[in-house]
Design an enzyme around this catalytic site. Structure first.
Site, PDB file in Angstrom:
ATOM      1  N   PHE A   1       0.814  -1.225   0.000  1.00 47.33           N
ATOM      2  CA  PHE A   1       0.000   0.000   0.000  1.00 47.33           C
ATOM      3  C   PHE A   1       0.838   1.262   0.000  1.00 47.33           C
ATOM      4  CE2 PHE A   1       0.851  -0.131   4.585  1.00 47.33           C
ATOM      5  CZ  PHE A   1       0.995   1.219   4.862  1.00 47.33           C
TER       6      PHE A   1
ATOM      7  N   LYS B   1      -1.001  -6.808  -9.332  1.00 41.20           N
ATOM      8  CA  LYS B   1      -1.983  -6.956  -8.239  1.00 41.20           C
ATOM      9  C   LYS B   1      -1.583  -5.920  -7.183  1.00 41.20           C
ATOM     10  CE  LYS B   1      -3.012  -8.196  -4.584  1.00 41.20           C
ATOM     11  NZ  LYS B   1      -3.451  -7.191  -3.565  1.00 41.20           N
TER      12      LYS B   1
ATOM     13  N   GLU C   1      -4.939  -3.705  -1.977  1.00 38.65           N
ATOM     14  CA  GLU C   1      -6.392  -3.467  -1.948  1.00 38.65           C
ATOM     15  C   GLU C   1      -6.726  -2.204  -1.154  1.00 38.65           C
ATOM     16  OE1 GLU C   1      -4.570  -5.708  -0.548  1.00 38.65           O
ATOM     17  OE2 GLU C   1      -5.472  -6.668   1.222  1.00 38.65           O
TER      18      GLU C   1
ATOM     19  N   SER D   1       5.321  -7.050   3.267  1.00 42.04           N
ATOM     20  CA  SER D   1       5.897  -7.385   4.571  1.00 42.04           C
ATOM     21  C   SER D   1       6.673  -8.704   4.485  1.00 42.04           C
ATOM     22  CB  SER D   1       4.765  -7.501   5.596  1.00 42.04           C
ATOM     23  OG  SER D   1       3.844  -8.480   5.152  1.00 42.04           O
TER      24      SER D   1
ATOM     25  N   CYS E   1       9.389   1.825   3.389  1.00 50.51           N
ATOM     26  CA  CYS E   1      10.300   0.711   3.679  1.00 50.51           C
ATOM     27  C   CYS E   1      11.713   1.212   3.919  1.00 50.51           C
ATOM     28  CB  CYS E   1      10.301  -0.281   2.530  1.00 50.51           C
ATOM     29  SG  CYS E   1      10.871   0.482   1.020  1.00 50.51           S
TER      30      CYS E   1
ATOM     31  N   GLU F   1       8.907  -4.339  13.085  1.00 50.80           N
ATOM     32  CA  GLU F   1       8.715  -3.261  12.108  1.00 50.80           C
ATOM     33  C   GLU F   1       7.361  -2.619  12.434  1.00 50.80           C
ATOM     34  OE1 GLU F   1       7.702  -4.166   8.015  1.00 50.80           O
ATOM     35  OE2 GLU F   1       8.854  -2.433   7.323  1.00 50.80           O
TER      36      GLU F   1
HETATM   37  P1  NAD Z   1       1.509  -6.677   2.925  1.00 50.09           P
HETATM   38  O1  NAD Z   1       2.545  -7.724   3.003  1.00 50.09           O
HETATM   39  O2  NAD Z   1       0.384  -6.714   3.891  1.00 50.09           O
HETATM   40  O3  NAD Z   1       0.833  -6.670   1.463  1.00 50.09           O
HETATM   41  C1  NAD Z   1       1.604  -6.641   0.292  1.00 50.09           C
HETATM   42  C2  NAD Z   1       0.814  -7.298  -0.832  1.00 50.09           C
HETATM   43  O4  NAD Z   1       0.592  -8.685  -0.498  1.00 50.09           O
HETATM   44  C3  NAD Z   1      -0.555  -6.680  -1.058  1.00 50.09           C
HETATM   45  O5  NAD Z   1      -0.796  -6.631  -2.438  1.00 50.09           O
HETATM   46  C4  NAD Z   1      -1.494  -7.638  -0.340  1.00 50.09           C
HETATM   47  O6  NAD Z   1      -2.778  -7.690  -0.942  1.00 50.09           O
HETATM   48  C5  NAD Z   1      -0.801  -8.970  -0.472  1.00 50.09           C
HETATM   49  N1  NAD Z   1      -1.013  -9.860   0.685  1.00 50.09           N
HETATM   50  C6  NAD Z   1      -1.235  -9.485   1.974  1.00 50.09           C
HETATM   51  N2  NAD Z   1      -1.341 -10.587   2.753  1.00 50.09           N
HETATM   52  C7  NAD Z   1      -1.185 -11.657   1.954  1.00 50.09           C
HETATM   53  C8  NAD Z   1      -1.185 -13.068   2.189  1.00 50.09           C
HETATM   54  N3  NAD Z   1      -1.362 -13.565   3.398  1.00 50.09           N
HETATM   55  N4  NAD Z   1      -0.983 -13.881   1.128  1.00 50.09           N
HETATM   56  C9  NAD Z   1      -0.797 -13.374  -0.104  1.00 50.09           C
HETATM   57  N5  NAD Z   1      -0.785 -12.059  -0.373  1.00 50.09           N
HETATM   58  C10 NAD Z   1      -0.980 -11.205   0.633  1.00 50.09           C
HETATM   59  O7  NAD Z   1       2.270  -5.266   2.999  1.00 50.09           O
HETATM   60  P2  NAD Z   1       1.642  -3.815   3.113  1.00 50.09           P
HETATM   61  O8  NAD Z   1       1.106  -3.629   4.490  1.00 50.09           O
HETATM   62  O9  NAD Z   1       0.780  -3.522   1.961  1.00 50.09           O
HETATM   63  O10 NAD Z   1       2.972  -2.930   2.932  1.00 50.09           O
HETATM   64  C11 NAD Z   1       3.843  -2.620   3.988  1.00 50.09           C
HETATM   65  C12 NAD Z   1       5.011  -3.580   4.026  1.00 50.09           C
HETATM   66  O11 NAD Z   1       5.703  -3.547   2.791  1.00 50.09           O
HETATM   67  C13 NAD Z   1       6.034  -3.179   5.077  1.00 50.09           C
HETATM   68  O12 NAD Z   1       6.479  -4.347   5.713  1.00 50.09           O
HETATM   69  C14 NAD Z   1       7.148  -2.545   4.267  1.00 50.09           C
HETATM   70  O13 NAD Z   1       8.433  -2.583   4.854  1.00 50.09           O
HETATM   71  C15 NAD Z   1       7.097  -3.379   3.025  1.00 50.09           C
HETATM   72  N6  NAD Z   1       7.733  -2.698   1.913  1.00 50.09           N
HETATM   73  C16 NAD Z   1       8.959  -3.116   1.531  1.00 50.09           C
HETATM   74  C17 NAD Z   1       9.629  -2.485   0.510  1.00 50.09           C
HETATM   75  C18 NAD Z   1      10.977  -2.939   0.078  1.00 50.09           C
HETATM   76  O14 NAD Z   1      11.451  -2.438  -0.918  1.00 50.09           O
HETATM   77  N7  NAD Z   1      11.621  -3.856   0.752  1.00 50.09           N
HETATM   78  C19 NAD Z   1       9.007  -1.407  -0.156  1.00 50.09           C
HETATM   79  C20 NAD Z   1       7.738  -1.005   0.251  1.00 50.09           C
HETATM   80  C21 NAD Z   1       7.110  -1.665   1.287  1.00 50.09           C
END
Ligand code: NAD
Length: 499
Positions: A151, A175, A178, A228, A283, A384
């Site tokens: 997000f 994808k 959401e 994450s 991040c 985090e």
């Molecule tokens: P998230 O892991 O909750 O979601 C990321 C994506 O995965 C979304 O599209 C979501 O719909 C999907 N998703 C969520 N749960 C899932 C599951 N159980 N199975 C399959 N798909 C699933 O992350 P978020 O809250 O949207 O974003 C924040 C996280 O992203 C933080 O941990 C941040 O550090 C990380 N991030 C990392 C970087 C990097 O470059 N390393 C960059 C941006 C964000």
């Protein structure tokens, strides 16, 4: 109040069939529901992958000249419409407008890099490797690829991947998160206007079922994921088990080490900018400041002074410096860490709950928070948090500060603030992270380098964009050729043009 209906983009147009499951999209500055997003089931994902597979049969044969023409057109449209895209990001994510423009600028950088695809994709050639035999290498696209994004950067993170994927001749299914799904649809419409053939760029919305279908689908050849760490691990393990090339970028806990010889005003500005920009939902946010004795007290005093002056308010308001958090659930989760930090014995030096907010009471607000005297083992250090919470750890020496960083399971970015070139050189040599800043708090590499962390911050071998991106979205082929008979192309007196 009316809400927007947000649906998938498949085969060059919005999807028209009704969805069985939906999600709610909020304006984080008011707390009101503004949209309803369709969630894809496996059948919808299959339609999107089918469209991408169909388009791949033609797109991979489209000349490099034609492909880069489309890329240049997309670049121009994106640049011209950036204000509109920034408004969309602000309305669903909550970050301030200037910050949204910043993420678009960093995405544009990758589009511009991908415009150079004819140069980037060039192979090698060895004449007369054996008598009468030449050997050369070519790089070819993989097929339909998936981009799954978080997000916090609804435009930039997908743009770390899809410009290079498309330029290299692949087709894409994105994808997005959401929580803020509309930016991806806006980008899809820009692609169509730029002349990209239908089906080359598709968007499916949804949650776990949509992601899991992409990970298992036999026609998806590669997956670029950002999110994450637990989900990144799941994506990496599931995708590779299904024979796919996967890069899965995960969470972070970025440290900023400040040595006693550093410019403390510079360091305090950097800590506040990198700790609280985008409400800490980056991040590459600095979430831990390691103050090497004896600078702790002087640095904390400077940071507190700057925090007090921050304007927290709606991202759409001109004076706001920090917006709300993305959802009420996330705000409550971050707020719970404030009590946990106190219980664990950290000093709650600035309590973000008390910070004035210039916005509607229903917004997902939390002001900037500072903990001092934090130690490993406390949840505010170990987890985090992904919010506007900065932890200060006191370290007796450079060596102990560096050891602390290297003991952390995450390895995304780290920064050193100093005026000592020798210390800086040692830091960049010994620190165990993928991206290092020397007097730079958020060292996100420019597009001609690559972005990626180490350890629990990235699963896979490839970083995002740059040279790694070109390699990730192509596969190599080596050709060994011998021509026993001379051949020629017949008579043609025209000046050679791109065909
Ligand atoms: P998230 O892991 O909750 O979601 C990321 C994506 O995965 C979304 O599209 C979501 O719909 C999907 N998703 C969520 N749960 C899932 C599951 N159980 N199975 C399959 N798909 C699933 O992350 P978020 O809250 O949207 O974003 C924040 C996280 O992203 C933080 O941990 C941040 O550090 C990380 N991030 C990392 C970087 C990097 O470059 N390393 C960059 C941006 C964000």
């Amino acid at each position: 109040m009316t809400t927007t209906h947000i649906t998938h983009w498949i085969g060059g147009q919005p999807w028209r069939r009704a969805a069985r499951r939906h999600g709610e999209v909020y304006d984080p500055a008011t707390g009101r529901i503004t949209g309803r997003v369709d969630f894809a089931d496996a059948a919808v994902v299959d339609e999107a992958v089918g469209a991408a597979l169909g388009a791949f049969q033609q797109w991979r044969h489209t000349s490099m000249a034609r492909r880069s023409t489309v890329l240049f057109a997309f670049r121009e449209l994106l640049s011209a419409r950036r204000e509109k895209l920034a408004d969309i990001i602000v309305s669903e994510h909550g970050k301030v407008h200037s910050d949204a423009l910043g993420e678009i600028a960093r995405g544009l950088e990758v589009v511009e890099y991908a415009c150079g695809i004819p140069q980037l994709i060039k192979g090698g050639f060895t004449e007369q490797a054996s008598t009468g035999v030449d050997v050369y290498s070519i790089r070819q696209p993989l097929g339909p690829v998936a981009v799954i994004s978080p997000f916090n950067f609804p435009a930039m993170v997908p743009m770390w991947f899809f410009p290079i994927a498309v330029a290299a001749g692949n087709t894409v299914v994105v994808k997005p998160s959401e929580k803020d799904p509309s930016a991806a649809n806006f980008l899809a419409a820009l692609w169509r206007e730029a002349g990209l053939p239908d089906g080359v760029f598709n968007v499916v919305h949804g949650d776990k079922p949509a992601v899991d279908r992409l990970l298992e689908h036999p026609d998806i050849k590669a997956v670029s994921f950002v999110g994450s760490t637990p989900v990144a691990r799941h994506v990496y393990e599931t995708g590779t088990r299904h024979g796919k090339r996967v890069q899965a970028l995960g969470g972070a806990k970025n440290h900023m080490l400040v040595l006693p010889d550093a410019d403390l005003d510079l360091a305090a500005d950097a800590a506040v900018n990198a700790g609280f920009g985008a409400a800490g939902e980056r991040c590459m946010a600095v979430s831990v400041l390691v103050a090497v004795d004896p600078v702790g007290d002087a640095l904390v005093a400077r940071i507190k002074e700057r925090m007090a002056a921050l304007t927290v308010g709606p991202g759409s308001a001109a004076g706001s410096e920090m917006g709300p958090l993305v959802t009420g659930i996330h705000r409550d989760k971050v707020t719970a860490y404030l009590d946990a930090g106190v219980t664990d014995g950290a000093a709650l030096t600035v309590d973000g709950r008390k910070h004035p907010v210039e916005g509607e009471p229903g917004g997902f607000w939390l002001g900037p928070t500072l903990f001092d005297h934090v130690r490993p083992g406390m949840s505010v250090y170990d987890d985090e948090i992904f919010g506007p919470v900065l932890s200060v750890v006191r370290a007796p020496s450079f060596d102990e500060g560096l050891a602390l960083i290297n003991a952390n399971p995450y390895g995304n970015g780290a920064a050193l603030f100093t005026n000592d070139g020798g210390a800086a050189r040692r830091f960049q040599h010994e620190v165990e992270v993928g991206m290092v800043g020397i007097n730079v708090p958020i060292p996100v590499p420019v597009a001609s380098y690559s972005f990626g962390g180490w350890k629990s911050s990235l699963f896979g071998d490839s970083h995002a964009y740059g040279e790694d991106g070109v390699k990730f979205f192509t596969r190599g082929k080596a050709v060994t050729q011998r021509w026993p008979d001379p051949s020629h192309g017949g008579i043609n007196l025209g000046f050679p043009t791109h065909q």
